[in-house]
Design an enzyme around this catalytic site. Structure first.
Site, mmCIF file in Angstrom:
data_model
loop_
_atom_site.group_PDB
_atom_site.id
_atom_site.type_symbol
_atom_site.label_atom_id
_atom_site.label_comp_id
_atom_site.label_asym_id
_atom_site.label_seq_id
_atom_site.Cartn_x
_atom_site.Cartn_y
_atom_site.Cartn_z
ATOM 1 N N TYR A 188 14.827 30.869 7.424
ATOM 2 C CA TYR A 188 13.788 31.757 7.940
ATOM 3 C C TYR A 188 13.940 31.988 9.440
ATOM 4 O O TYR A 188 14.308 31.097 10.190
ATOM 5 C CB TYR A 188 12.408 31.158 7.665
ATOM 6 N N LYS A 203 0.843 -1.193 0.000
ATOM 7 C CA LYS A 203 0.000 0.000 0.000
ATOM 8 C C LYS A 203 0.882 1.249 0.000
ATOM 9 O O LYS A 203 2.086 1.183 0.234
ATOM 10 C CB LYS A 203 -0.908 -0.006 1.233
#
Length: 380
Positions: free
Chosen positions: A265, A34
């Site tokens: 940042y 999956k």
């Protein structure tokens, strides 16, 4: 696609993990592919696992199952999470077993089977305590009763009965023993109603390797298939599992900066000495959790170098100290091996992100190219 980074998937490691697990369990094995094979490539992993001896494939959705079939993968496959309004006819036509947890879903599957004139293969899921999918309490005898009725009428064949464990990575817990007992009672009810499933399965990776009572006919192997020890070992662990994915990139910019330089940042990081900063073209859009800025490290120039400052969407910055780094130098974000003298592992990245390795692997985004080693070779 971010062609400046790639996830290299060693399919020989996948095959080796299948053999290692089977040698412990002595049962058939379902390779769980999956989420695009936990980010490794569902089709490629499925083929490698099947060649190595896996007998079943497991997926979550109809779309995942049909992708395997479209690629020519015909092995027995179980798909287990659906809406009752899904087109079950496509799964039935493709020979995919349907996981069924409610009577509502069962009625829809039977309706689709009647329209096609083909019996549907179903596997009934009992909820033994996880409280997600599966039927529990009075819902289980009701589901079993309807399934037996439809089976007698020729609309379905109940091929399997199964469930899922809560904390199998903690061997010997009372909860594990309680779940096994609950599952055995659910199986007794199913058989008393006249069902005779070919497959009974409960064990996931951790249970398959540590709890013989959970193995039954088939073990569903997810994270261990990809070489991650389900008990938290950073390297191969006692079962000799080999990590299949190596995430790598290269330096795209280099700056020599003085003390007091802000990075990324904020800045949340300011250099405390002169140092060399290396820019990597990988960010949180590619699967590096933003929270790991200031915690994680990568392998650059033969040693571990920390990621400093905030990880951005497309890039991050590494403090390389006084290493003679140049643009184009290779970087390993994570890979096989263990210890500070090797690149970080996906288990370490999971710890830095306060998550599990599953999330790190499945989070490697589609911009990162996949390179499958040994894809066409016969893996023995």
């Amino acid at each position: 696609m971010n062609t400046l980074a790639e996830a290299v998937v060693d399919l020989a490691a996948i095959a080796g993990n299948v053999r290692a697990i089977t040698s412990v369990t002595g049962t058939d094995l379902m390779a769980v592919v999956k989420a695009d094979g936990f980010g490794h490539g569902a089709v490629q992993v499925a083929r490698a696992a099947l060649r190595a001896g896996a007998t079943w494939l497991g997926v979550t959705s109809a779309a995942e199952a049909l992708t395997l079939r479209a690629a020519g993968v015909t092995a027995p496959t179980l798909s287990w999470l659906h809406r009752p309004t899904d087109d079950f006819g496509k799964l039935i036509n493709a020979g995919v077993d349907v996981g069924v947890s409610t009577t509502t879903h069962l009625h829809s599957v039977v309706d689709a089977a009647h329209l096609l004139g083909i019996p549907a293969m179903v596997q009934l899921k009992a909820d033994t305590g996880l409280s997600r999918n599966g039927a529990a309490g009075d819902d289980w005898p009701e589901l079993v009763g309807w399934a037996r009725k439809y089976e007698r009428e020729g609309g379905i064949r109940v091929r399997g009965v199964w469930s899922h464990l809560i904390d199998a990575d903690l061997p010997g817990t009372p909860e594990l023993n309680r779940q096994v007992a609950t599952f055995e009672e659910a199986l007794r009810i199913a058989r008393s109603a006249g069902l005779d499933p070919d497959l009974v399965h409960l064990a996931n990776s951790a249970a398959a390797l540590s709890a013989p009572r959970t193995r039954f006919d088939l073990c569903r192997i997810g994270i261990a298939l990809y070489g991650v020890d389900p008990f938290g070992a950073s390297g191969p662990g006692e079962f000799g599992l080999q990590a299949a994915m190596t995430l790598r990139t290269s330096v795209v910019n280099v700056k020599r900066v003085p003390a007091g330089t802000g990075v990324s940042y904020g800045p949340e990081h300011v250099t405390d000495a002169p140092t060399t900063l290396a820019l990597l073209p990988l960010g949180y859009a590619d699967g590096l959790p933003r929270v790991t800025g200031g915690r994680a490290a990568v392998w650059l120039g033969g040693r571990r170098c920390p990621i400093v400052g905030r990880i951005a969407m497309d890039q991050c910055v590494v403090d390389a100290g006084d290493l003679p780094v140049t643009i184009g130098d290779p970087v390993v974000v994570f890979g096989p091996g263990e210890g500070d003298q090797n690149p970080p592992t996906v288990v370490e990245w999971a710890r830095w992100a306060d998550t599990n390795p599953h999330e790190i692997l499945t989070g490697i985004g589609p911009r990162v190219a996949r390179d499958h080693l040994h894809e066409r070779a016969r893996i023995s």
